[in-house]
Design an enzyme around this catalytic site. Structure first.
Site, PDB file in Angstrom:
ATOM      1  N   HIS A  27       0.883  -1.168   0.000  1.00  0.00           N
ATOM      2  CA  HIS A  27       0.000   0.000   0.000  1.00  0.00           C
ATOM      3  C   HIS A  27       0.918   1.214   0.000  1.00  0.00           C
ATOM      4  O   HIS A  27       1.875   1.279   0.788  1.00  0.00           O
ATOM      5  CB  HIS A  27      -0.906   0.032   1.232  1.00  0.00           C
ATOM      6  N   CYS A  95      -4.516   1.839  -4.667  1.00  0.00           N
ATOM      7  CA  CYS A  95      -3.725   2.941  -4.117  1.00  0.00           C
ATOM      8  C   CYS A  95      -2.445   3.170  -4.898  1.00  0.00           C
ATOM      9  O   CYS A  95      -1.994   4.315  -5.067  1.00  0.00           O
ATOM     10  CB  CYS A  95      -3.398   2.667  -2.646  1.00  0.00           C
TER      11      CYS A  95
END
Length: 579
Positions: A27, A95
């Site tokens: 992430h 993301c």
């Protein structure tokens, strides 16, 4: 601003069953200006390292951006239309796609490949495709968790209205550097003179009061309300004479409350007394004198009084045939990447089309412009034109130094002049229309003197192409986009983004083209609308209106009534603003 990439590991279970080694479930977030930006439940922001993901496993310095913060935030706003909470997909729209797109705009490069390629690595495993829905569902609670309210930075930014900033109470006016929409408390003569100077093109009011004046306090609330109501149209000042002796001495104030008003740098009125009605009436009259309503505001114009979207050319030609016309250039990796992006976006929308490496693509385009013969260049430009309907691509071009790719395309076509091949000229015009998908780039096109000159040269030379009606239609569409963008800025911020000299040059060409156009209704529609939008709300004492009167623009427009019944309403509206 220094830009850093925060890398987190979201893996909470062994992934050995996939049949390949996975170092981490990445992430990522971008951090600059003391704020961390990431995509999960839409585009979110927090103080660096304050998310539920804990501390990052790695912090990678990506570089430095010198882009103005306003430009960065405006681009971020455009990304919010693509990176919505509903569009999140662990494998295809996550993301890392967001940080890659954002980094490309800020720095001209994406994030490390081993991060962006991880989803495909998983999908290529024996069980990746089979378990895709389960993995996506299992990770949603982690990737789309809300940010704690205490971790959300307080923002003091202009609210965005249709891509532009609008001032609210207590906000800073970028032009003057002063806070608008509130009363300025002044104790020094220097500060007072600074405020009056800031209002030399508008208006200002000074409220002389004192701590020992009970009547003064009766009108404090009304004065505060008037300041909020005025916004950036007026500067409202309060001077407490019990603290500001130097000011009281200079202005010879003998009684409180005393009010002095200034209009465009000159004293306009002075009155005394705590009459709330007199105060409200005088301040509102002053603001109306400084910002008189334009006579066009009293007209009912269904077409010209609305905000117009830009004309774009989004039709995708058969890409295999287009690329085949490029010859050996068609096998370049940049072409393949651009083709894949266009196809993915056309098939499933922007959220399913990760950006290719735009620096590589623009470098390829620049090389083609500099080395390919004009008659063979149009496939390259047309391919870029197809990609520019995506705001991420047009926004990226706005971040390039000196808008190099756009500038070189304009220069190439303009230098060829009448020798420019038809195919190259028309795709260049269509590409130029698609540049207006990005408000940032549109602003640069019209504000930058050199770039605007090149754009206007492209428009005006193409409007005068008597041999090719489609060229004139595309040029009229581009002229419409220019006029519509300036019109929107005029309505929303009460100022033009296009210099008056440029407006004069453009409208002169539009009127000449309109006089001679007898083939294309679409061209006439574009010409009429562009003329109407340029004139609507223009200064009645300006060069633009003077030129329209000198050229009998109203008479020219009136003759178009007989061109087509479909255009009669538009002709009548343009006639009214020219009257």
């Amino acid at each position: 601003m220094d830009v850093e990439l925060y890398v987190y590991d979201l893996s909470q279970m062994s992934l050995s069953f996939l049949g390949t080694h996975i170092d981490a479930v990445y992430h990522t977030a971008l951090v600059f200006g003391g704020i961390e930006y990431f995509f999960g439940a839409g585009i979110q922001q927090t103080y660096p390292g304050a998310t539920h993901h804990g501390r990052p496993m790695e912090v990678i310095p990506l570089g430095r951006t010198d882009l103005p913060l306003d430009t960065v935030l405006e681009y971020l706003d455009s990304l919010k239309q693509i990176y919505t909470i509903e569009s999140y997909d662990l494998f295809t729209h996550n993301c890392n796609n967001f940080t890659n797109d954002f980094a490309m705009f800020l720095l001209g490069k994406g994030i490390p490949d081993h991060i962006t390629s991880l989803p495909q690595t998983v999908l290529n495993t024996p069980f990746g495709q089979m378990l895709k829905p389960q993995l996506d569902s299992a990770m949603r609670g982690i990737t789309q968790a809300p940010v704690a309210p205490t971790a959300i930075p307080a923002q003091h930014q202009p609210t965005r209205v249709n891509g532009h900033s609008s001032m609210q109470k207590g906000q800073v006016n970028g032009a003057s550097g002063l806070t608008t929409g509130q009363v300025h408390q002044v104790t020094t003569l220097k500060k007072l003179e600074t405020l009056l100077t800031s209002a030399r093109n508008s208006c200002a009011v000074i409220f002389f009061t004192s701590a020992t004046c009970p009547p003064c306090k009766l009108v404090y609330p009304a004065y505060d309300e008037l300041a909020a109501e005025a916004g950036d149209k007026a500067v409202l000042i309060k001077v407490d004479l019990s603290e500001a002796y130097e000011i009281g001495s200079k202005y010879q104030v003998r009684v409180t409350p005393t009010f002095m008003s200034y209009l465009r740098g000159e004293k306009e009125n002075e009155w005394v007394g705590a009459s709330e009605g007199q105060l409200r009436g005088n301040v509102r009259m002053l603001i109306q004198m400084a910002h008189p309503p334009h006579p066009h505001n009293n007209l009912r114009l269904r077409i010209l009084q609305r905000r117009h979207k830009p004309v774009t050319y989004s039709k995708i030609p058969p890409l295999e045939k287009l690329i085949a016309k490029m010859g050996a250039r068609g096998s370049d990796p940049a072409v393949s990447a651009l083709k894949d992006f266009i196809c993915a976006r056309g098939a499933s929308g922007a959220s399913s089309a990760p950006l290719p490496s735009l620096p590589i693509i623009t470098a390829f385009m620049v090389q083609s412009i500099e080395t390919v013969a004009p008659e063979s260049l149009f496939p390259d430009i047309d391919l870029l034109r197809c990609a520019l309907v995506d705001q991420r691509v047009s926004g990226y071009l706005a971040s390039e130094h000196s808008n190099s790719t756009v500038s070189k395309i304009f220069i190439k076509t303009n230098m060829l002049s009448e020798a420019c091949p038809y195919s190259l000229r028309i795709v260049t015009l269509q590409l130029a229309c698609n540049l207006f998908t990005s408000p940032i780039l549109a602003t640069q096109l019209l504000q930058d003197g050199e770039l605007c000159t090149k754009l206007l040269q492209l428009v005006t030379s193409s409007l005068l192409d008597t041999a090719h009606p489609p060229v004139r239609v595309a040029a009229a569409s581009l002229a419409f986009n220019i006029a519509a963008f300036n019109h929107r800025r005029r309505l929303e911020e009460r100022e033009d983004i296009l210099k008056e000299s440029a407006q004069v040059e453009l409208i002169a060409c539009l009127l000449e083209t309109l006089t001679n156009e007898n083939e294309s209704k679409d061209c006439v529609r574009g010409l009429l609308t562009a003329i109407g939008l340029l004139v609507y709300g223009a200064s009645r004492q300006g060069e633009l209106v003077d030129l329209c009167n000198a050229l009998d623009a109203q008479g020219t427009v009136k003759t178009e009534k007989s061109f087509s019944d479909d255009l009669k309403d538009l002709v009548l509206e343009v006639e009214q603003v020219l009257a």
